[in-house]
Design an enzyme around this catalytic site. Structure first.
Site, PDB file in Angstrom:
ATOM      1  N   LYS A  77       0.823  -1.207   0.000  1.00 13.91           N
ATOM      2  CA  LYS A  77       0.000   0.000   0.000  1.00 13.91           C
ATOM      3  C   LYS A  77       0.861   1.262   0.000  1.00 13.91           C
ATOM      4  CE  LYS A  77      -2.655   1.089   3.575  1.00 13.91           C
ATOM      5  NZ  LYS A  77      -3.811   1.098   4.504  1.00 13.91           N
ATOM      6  N   GLU A  90      -4.193  -9.644  14.492  1.00 17.29           N
ATOM      7  CA  GLU A  90      -3.686  -8.299  14.200  1.00 17.29           C
ATOM      8  C   GLU A  90      -4.757  -7.252  14.466  1.00 17.29           C
ATOM      9  OE1 GLU A  90      -0.579  -7.458  11.088  1.00 17.29           O
ATOM     10  OE2 GLU A  90      -2.280  -6.491  10.104  1.00 17.29           O
TER      11      GLU A  90
END
Length: 516
Positions: free
Chosen positions: A201, A345
């Site tokens: 990203k 996460e």
């Protein structure tokens, strides 16, 4: 700010009820006295059927959990996510992965601009995927990315690839910075027939950039005169950074999509390459169907909500610290790893949204392997170990292969394991005694179609979101992955120089031993 689950009036009632159930609840007896237990604790949702009746809870527990969820404002928090509010407060961002699978014209008016960008990028990405799938000169595709940029596409490609191996190209996934991962892949390839997909990203992830640079160097050394622009494509929110590496073909990502939620975006290009544009759109459609279920079904008939309530019940009130995932389908072999990242996460946090330390546990440890492999590895502990570990079985009713007898045996094993965990078997020989009364959930898909896989993944995403909402945490940041990366940048030049000033004795000793 809505209250955390442990701050609601229902919480002490749940604690008392859990204490009573730990000492006196027996699943076998519960089924014997309640002929409607299976019906009550079963749930139909888009492309998924779930049987939650073999879990250590009862109607009273679920009623109190639902009361707690309403007190925590789960519906309001859910609606805020779909509306595009900045619920990722620590990063000041909206959370819009659901927009990535929203059909054209169906997005909220306030998100019309983002929806237009999504569909423009989606169409451009799928057009590119179809062109490359039809290019007979490209025989291999190497996907370079880590975390959500690697796990999600790899899991989906494995799940959806045809058993007859008719995908137009061979797909390879490289995530680990260990050269032992990349080099064997490159050794088997021809540069002029290989396409590299680099997904990051921010285009700053060191593992991905290291692998990308090595792939570029290999390509330039072995494909004299070949065009990098034709053989490399980047999936990133930073096309300028990709251009600095010489990669000029880019498809955009957005900062309102976390990596572990990004397979629905251009980060899903490997899925579209392996399975085709039609399959990718079907994947989105299945996820959108689950989004609609989550957004509209009442809490008591909402499968992501019920699963999340069960998760909180087990983690905080019954004291179970882990959950085992057993997909009874070989093509879902990477699903446990994918769900590890999605849940651990997202919800492995120690402070609430206000930054205050939590007094209660959050994400359980997720682990698992496909059945029947797991049966011959760790199911011994599930049946006779000293810890109670809830098991989640995911099975598929219809196979996509034609080998006689295999699938019936597989499904029989899935059913048998859930049955054996609950029923147990009495024996005067302690070695052969199975205590039973051990919990399991059973999720059944009709087939492993793109729609069903999309719905299954979206189900797990929303489940994680609801559990985070109940714990009062931000499920959409991941600061915990940063510190080790920062320290690694300091240690790497020390491996070359031998400088150990300022290091602790253990790190200094290990570094010197590595240099020796």
């Amino acid at each position: 700010m809505p209250p955390r689950c442990d701050q609601t009036p229902a919480w002490p009632l749940l604690q008392d009820h859990a204490a009573a159930m730990r000492h006196g609840f027996d699943l076998r007896q519960s089924f014997a006295v309640d002929p409607g237990r299976f019906t009550h604790f079963s749930q139909e949702a888009p492309h998924c059927f779930a049987d939650l009746s073999k879990n250590l809870w009862d109607v009273r527990a679920e009623e109190l959990l639902l009361r707690m969820a309403r007190d925590c404002g789960v519906e309001r928090q859910r609606d805020a996510m779909f509306a595009g509010e900045s619920i990722n407060a620590t990063e000041g961002r909206a959370v819009l992965h659901t927009l990535l699978r929203c059909p054209r014209g169906a997005a909220p008016r306030a998100l019309a601009h983002q929806a237009q960008q999504v569909h423009q990028t989606l169409q451009a990405m799928l057009d590119y995927a179809e062109r490359m799938r039809a290019d007979a000169a490209i025989t291999d595709v190497v996907c370079i990315g880590i975390g959500g940029s690697g796990l999600g596409p790899q899991m989906a490609v494995q799940a959806l690839s045809a058993p007859d191996g008719t995908s137009p190209q061979r797909m390879h996934f490289v995530s680990n910075v260990d050269g032992h991962a990349l080099q064997p892949v490159l050794r088997r390839l021809k540069p002029r027939s290989t396409l590299f997909i680099v997904a990051s990203k921010a285009f700053s992830t060191q593992e991905t950039l290291t692998n990308a640079r090595s792939a570029l160097a290999w390509f330039q050394a072995h494909a004299e005169g070949a065009d990098v622009a034709r053989h490399f494509v980047a999936l990133t929110a930073r096309p300028d950074a990709a251009t600095q590496l010489g990669i000029t073909t880019c498809f955009g990502l957005w900062d309102w999509v976390g990596g572990r939620y990004s397979l629905w975006s251009a980060a899903g290009l490997p899925i579209a390459m392996a399975c085709g544009a039609g399959a990718f759109r079907a994947l989105l459609a299945g996820a959108h169907a689950m989004d609609r279920h989550f957004a509209s079904a009442p809490l008591q008939a909402n499968l992501p909500v019920r699963l999340a309530l069960l998760d909180v019940w087990y983690r905080n009130l019954m004291g179970f610290s882990s959950r085992c995932i057993a997909p009874y389908h070989a093509s879902l072999r990477r699903l446990p790893a994918y769900l590890q990242q999605l849940e651990m996460e997202s919800n492995g946090k120690r402070v609430d949204r206000a930054g205050r330390p939590l007094d209660l546990a959050t994400a359980p440890v997720l682990w698992g392997e496909p059945g029947t492999d797991g049966q011959h590895a760790f199911f011994q502990m599930l049946h006779q170990g000293t810890d109670t570990v809830p098991l989640e079985i995911i099975a598929v009713r219809r196979p996509s292969h034609g080998l006689p007898g295999h699938h019936a045996q597989l499904l029989a094993n899935a059913l048998a394991q859930a049955q054996a965990l609950m029923q147990g078997r009495r024996s005067e020989d302690g070695h052969r005694h199975f205590p039973g009364n051990r919990p399991s959930s059973f999720v059944l898909l009709e087939s492993l179609s793109p729609e069903a896989l999309g719905a299954l993944i979206a189900l797990q995403e929303h489940r994680v979101f609801v559990a985070g909402a109940l714990w009062g945490i931000n499920s959409f940041d991941q600061w915990g992955v940063e510190l080790g990366k920062v320290l690694a940048r300091d240690l790497q030049p020390r491996l070359a120089s031998g400088e150990v000033h300022g290091l602790d004795a253990s790190t200094a000793g290990l570094l010197q031993r590595m240099r020796a």
